[in-house]
Enzyme design. Structure first.
Site, PDB file in Angstrom:
ATOM      1  N   ILE A   1       0.866  -1.170   0.000  1.00 50.70           N
ATOM      2  CA  ILE A   1       0.000   0.000   0.000  1.00 50.70           C
ATOM      3  C   ILE A   1       0.908   1.228   0.000  1.00 50.70           C
ATOM      4  O   ILE A   1       2.053   1.161   0.424  1.00 50.70           O
ATOM      5  CB  ILE A   1      -0.977   0.028   1.202  1.00 50.70           C
ATOM      6  CG1 ILE A   1      -0.235  -0.126   2.529  1.00 50.70           C
ATOM      7  CG2 ILE A   1      -2.026  -1.050   1.050  1.00 50.70           C
ATOM      8  CD1 ILE A   1      -1.160  -0.124   3.745  1.00 50.70           C
ATOM      9  N   ASP A   2       0.404   2.331  -0.516  1.00 48.81           N
ATOM     10  CA  ASP A   2       1.225   3.519  -0.686  1.00 48.81           C
ATOM     11  C   ASP A   2       1.750   4.058   0.641  1.00 48.81           C
ATOM     12  O   ASP A   2       1.177   3.807   1.706  1.00 48.81           O
ATOM     13  CB  ASP A   2       0.423   4.625  -1.384  1.00 48.81           C
ATOM     14  CG  ASP A   2       0.004   4.241  -2.793  1.00 48.81           C
ATOM     15  OD1 ASP A   2       0.721   3.435  -3.414  1.00 48.81           O
ATOM     16  OD2 ASP A   2      -1.034   4.746  -3.256  1.00 48.81           O
ATOM     17  N   LYS A   3       2.807   4.832   0.557  1.00 49.84           N
ATOM     18  CA  LYS A   3       3.427   5.434   1.737  1.00 49.84           C
ATOM     19  C   LYS A   3       2.398   6.149   2.610  1.00 49.84           C
ATOM     20  O   LYS A   3       2.368   5.967   3.831  1.00 49.84           O
ATOM     21  CB  LYS A   3       4.511   6.413   1.299  1.00 49.84           C
ATOM     22  CG  LYS A   3       5.110   7.233   2.436  1.00 49.84           C
ATOM     23  CD  LYS A   3       6.081   8.277   1.917  1.00 49.84           C
ATOM     24  CE  LYS A   3       6.599   9.148   3.059  1.00 49.84           C
ATOM     25  NZ  LYS A   3       7.525  10.214   2.564  1.00 49.84           N
TER      26      LYS A   3
ATOM     27  N   ARG B   1      -7.155   5.886  -5.944  1.00 49.42           N
ATOM     28  CA  ARG B   1      -6.859   7.309  -6.111  1.00 49.42           C
ATOM     29  C   ARG B   1      -7.175   7.769  -7.532  1.00 49.42           C
ATOM     30  O   ARG B   1      -7.745   8.840  -7.738  1.00 49.42           O
ATOM     31  CB  ARG B   1      -5.398   7.569  -5.745  1.00 49.42           C
ATOM     32  CG  ARG B   1      -5.084   7.256  -4.289  1.00 49.42           C
ATOM     33  CD  ARG B   1      -3.597   7.165  -4.021  1.00 49.42           C
ATOM     34  NE  ARG B   1      -2.924   8.434  -4.261  1.00 49.42           N
ATOM     35  CZ  ARG B   1      -1.598   8.566  -4.261  1.00 49.42           C
ATOM     36  NH1 ARG B   1      -0.821   7.519  -4.052  1.00 49.42           N
ATOM     37  NH2 ARG B   1      -1.069   9.753  -4.472  1.00 49.42           N
TER      38      ARG B   1
END
Length: 305
Positions: free
Chosen positions: A133-135, A233
């Protein structure tokens, strides 16, 4: 390792994965791209269809010694056994090392915790990492402690059988209580660091359900059917409801002082590779997320149950 083909008109990645149990189609594709699979002594593409009599040479590279330094970084482990670790990742932590983020990642922390007990399928930079998962996305993800588990989980992700539910706060008021976004995604042709809706991209499907509406924002539950990079997103931005704090796929403006998108991986469920039983993990929204919701609820002059 050599396979002599006894069938015809089958994709090579499918043929190999069906004939060698320890290798998934995804891993076959990686091996092909790295030049480690030859057909009749020639390089081929993953879409190549085998012919009767083909000779497939498979070279599985030896595992390299990890050059990543284990770091004793606090992480929230919500479950662990001999096969998997399930972690509730904090916002701001990068999952694996990359340019500009060589240390202080989840991988550094996991290496310190597990020592040598991690799968090596994704190479020396991403040991044990089946998905990420993204930062600036918080929440649940699973890590594989051995190659068999990694292959099993990778296949579940590929078959879209993993239950993945996210919570997001988006700008704008969604009119429909629920719906589905079916929109292909590919690497942006204008900016290679971004993803974009692209009719020639890979199919991407997100199911959404409204949890709560505010004057200018909506709290949304998002269930992933596929798992493309930045899928939620991109999808929410494309339909006109970008995530609050997302500086990549919106202008990033918000009155709450939030850095990074308001997106939380709340639920992750999968079939355990060994027990074959379905297990599911749920995580609470981060305090930062709840504080923003409290502000919005007060502005709307109501209290939730």
């Amino acid at each position: 390792m050599v396979l002599e083909v006894k069938e015809s008109n089958i994709r090579i990645d499918k043929y190999i994965s069906e004939n060698i149990e320890s290798i998934t189609r995804n891993y076959v594709q990686i091996l092909i791209e790295e030049g480690n699979i030859l057909v009749n002594e020639k390089q081929i593409k993953p879409s190549y269809k085998v012919c009767f009599g083909d000779k497939i040479e498979i070279n599985i590279p030896e595992k390299k010694e990890l050059e990543i330094i284990p770091q004793d970084i606090p992480i929230n482990i919500v479950y662990e056994d001999k096969d998997v670790i399930v972690v509730n990742k904090e916002k701001g932590m990068v999952v694996h090392p990359a340019n500009g983020n060589e240390d202080n990642t989840l991988v550094n922390a996991i290496l310190a915790h597990c020592k040598d007990s991690l799968s090596g399928i994704n190479g020396i930079i991403r040991p044990g990492i089946v998905h990420r998962i993204d930062k600036d996305t918080s929440g649940i993800l699973v890590i594989a402690k051995n190659d068999e588990t990694h292959n099993n989980l990778a296949e579940q992700f590929k078959n879209h059988s993993i239950n993945r539910i996210y919570i997001a706060l988006v700008r704008g008021v969604l009119p429909n209580d629920e719906g589905t976004i079916d929109m292909p995604i590919a690497r942006s042709k204008k900016d290679r660091k971004k993803m974009a809706a692209d009719i020639n991209g890979k199919r991407a499907v997100t199911h959404f359900k409204v949890i709560e509406r505010f004057d200018k924002y909506t709290l949304v539950e998002l269930k992933l059917e596929t798992g493309r990079t930045h899928q939620i997103r991109v999808h929410m931005s494309q339909i006109g409801y970008p995530l609050i704090g997302d500086t990549v796929y919106s202008n990033g403006k918000n009155p709450f002082g939030i850095v990074g998108q308001m997106l939380h991986a709340k639920i992750l469920g999968f079939i355990h590779p060994t027990s074959k039983e379905y297990i599911e993990f749920d995580s609470n929204l981060p305090d930062e997320f709840n504080k923003v919701l409290d502000i919005l609820r007060k502005e709307n002059n109501y209290e939730t149950n």
